[in-house]
Design an enzyme around this catalytic site. Structure first.
Site, PDB file in Angstrom:
ATOM      1  N   HIS A 178     -26.091  -9.711  56.634  1.00  0.00           N
ATOM      2  CA  HIS A 178     -26.459 -11.124  56.791  1.00  0.00           C
ATOM      3  C   HIS A 178     -25.861 -11.721  58.061  1.00  0.00           C
ATOM      4  CE1 HIS A 178     -27.753 -10.786  52.596  1.00  0.00           C
ATOM      5  NE2 HIS A 178     -28.496 -11.846  52.840  1.00  0.00           N
TER       6      HIS A 178
ATOM      7  N   LYS B 115     -26.017 -11.111  41.973  1.00  0.00           N
ATOM      8  CA  LYS B 115     -25.380 -11.687  40.790  1.00  0.00           C
ATOM      9  C   LYS B 115     -24.693 -12.996  41.146  1.00  0.00           C
ATOM     10  CE  LYS B 115     -20.986  -9.147  40.826  1.00  0.00           C
ATOM     11  NZ  LYS B 115     -19.874 -10.096  40.800  1.00  0.00           N
TER      12      LYS B 115
END
Lengths: 276, 187
Positions: B36, B100
């Site tokens: 990212h 998650k």
């Protein structure tokens, strides 16, 4: 070489097989949740995963975590840091451990998981055993230390303040630490002792209760209240947010009052190997 | 259980609602912290995410360039990618983000705008995750990011999860969190 093999076996069992007490707690949690709910689905998935990992000898969680070895000092000449490192390197090669050790300055990976300070090895009094704990980063990130009084939490310097801190830690963790988790808690001590003792509480069996009556009462109350918050497995809602609360206390100086919470995920990987 | 097959078209993704249980089959790519940051810093996205799935996962993979095998592949915490994800969704055309813990309001807004959902995989369920990976078809950025952070190309079968953030502005995690704070205040 036999000692190295024994340690590799300990790593294998720890990484691939969840302790019985934790698995039992998860099983009884499924029965409490509504049929077909997210909570029930998540817990069933967790239990299927535990079974598959054990049967196939696979790591039950890919974050094989920080490795902490507690070695009886009587085994100091047998279970040496060198042999432990050798075993860790072998276990990493076998895929029992992820390449999980990063140099904090350069960002480079220590591909055999061995470096100055990794794995952690503590020599402790008593027995002839080696205990390994594997604690993942997701849960470690949810651990907290409070300094009382804490006005943000509304916690004063008494047991009521302690209770508020513990529930705050649970609300703060939501599902991020892979709930349902276990709280290891230390009341008092200095900052470093707080985390050390809080983490040691995670070695206690889930059925174990504190010797001190006051702490025992607090363990029970916080467990009940934490599970009434509705956070649930993985934070998707439900009745099972925490599987256990284990509290110890240490003396403090008048100026400091720390409450330290070591948050552990459901994948509470701990195992002890006895040596003859 | 709703079956999703790669490529994940916008209409079927927009039809998903928070709380739906889904089963994913086809190509997914892993990407986490280093990935990212690299993309945000202007790095070229190494694979085509259009109508695809991004999995926040740092797997345990064994083997070498002759053939890899995933032995543990559960999700990692997604919240760390909050600063980067809205721009990534816009830039990449990704439809499913699997991880998650959920993500923030800015990411939820980007999901609504561009047609993307967040699928909660069960944290820690790494053996099941790996069992769903039928083939490791390749890997990108292995040397640059290391094995735990590389972009792995997984072909999965019936990888299961729950839609926790949908493209209609619902975020189950935010709802649970708000409710838990109310209950705490009442204790």
């Amino acid at each position: 070489m036999r000692t190295v093999d024994d340690i590799v076996r300990l790593i294998r069992e720890t990484s691939t097989s969840l302790p019985d007490d934790v698995e039992r707690a998860l099983r009884s949690a499924v029965r409490r949740e509504a049929k077909g709910s997210s909570a029930a689905i998540v817990l069933k998935t967790v239990l299927d995963n535990v079974k598959l990992a054990r049967n196939c000898g696979l790591p039950l969680c890919q974050d094989t975590g920080t490795l902490t070895f507690f070695v009886s000092s009587s085994l100091r000449s047998k279970v040496t840091p060198e042999r432990i490192r050798k075993a860790v390197a072998i276990a990493t090669e076998k895929g029992l451990l992820r390449k999980n050790t990063i140099d904090s300055v350069s960002g480079k990976s220590y591909d055999d998981n061995c470096a100055d300070g990794a794995p952690l090895v503590h020599y402790v009094e008593g027995g002839r055993s080696v205990t390994l704990v594997m604690k993942g980063g997701g849960s470690e990130n949810m651990s907290r230390q409070y300094s009382l009084p804490d006005s943000a939490v509304g916690a004063g310097r008494d047991m009521e303040g302690v209770r508020k801190c513990l529930l705050d830690a649970v609300v703060n963790a939501q599902g991020y630490g892979c709930a349902p988790g276990v709280l290891g808690v230390c009341i008092g001590g200095d900052r470093a002792t707080g985390f050390e003792v809080a983490k040691e509480q995670l070695l206690r069996n889930l059925g174990d209760v504190a010797e001190d009556a006051e702490l025992r009462k607090m363990e029970k109350r916080v467990l009940r209240e934490a599970n009434s918050l509705g956070i649930g497995p993985m934070g998707l809602g439900g009745k099972t947010t925490i599987l256990g609360v284990k509290i110890a206390s240490r003396p403090r100086v008048p100026a400091s009052f720390f409450v330290t919470v070591a948050y552990m995920c459901w994948a509470l990987r701990r195992r002890t190997m006895e040596f003859a | 259980m709703i079956e999703l097959k790669y490529p994940f078209d916008e209409n079927s993704v927009r039809a998903l609602r928070a709380g739906d249980a889904v089963s994913i089959t086809g190509r997914i790519y892993t990407g986490r912290d280093k990935f990212h940051k690299y993309v945000a810093d202007g790095g070229k996205i190494p694979v085509d995410f259009r109508d695809g799935a991004l999995y926040h996962c740092g797997p345990v993979v064994v083997g070498g360039s002759g053939g890899y095998k995933a032995v543990a592949a559960g999700p990692t915490t997604s919240v760390r990618e909050n600063p980067y994800e809205p721009a990534f969704i816009e830039q990449s055309g990704v439809r499913l983000i699997i991880g998650k813990g959920g993500m923030n309001d800015a990411t939820l807004a980007a999901m609504k705008r561009y047609g993307c959902v967040y699928v909660q995989a069960v944290g820690g369920a790494a053996a099941l995750g790996a069992a769903a990976v039928k083939k490791v078809a390749g890997v990108s950025m292995l040397d640059e990011f290391g094995a735990a952070e590389a972009v792995w190309h997984f072909d999965v079968e019936r990888f299961t999860g729950v839609v926790a953030m949908d493209s209609h502005g619902r975020n189950l995690f935010a709802e649970v969190e708000e409710e838990s704070k109310k209950r705490l205040a009442a204790l």
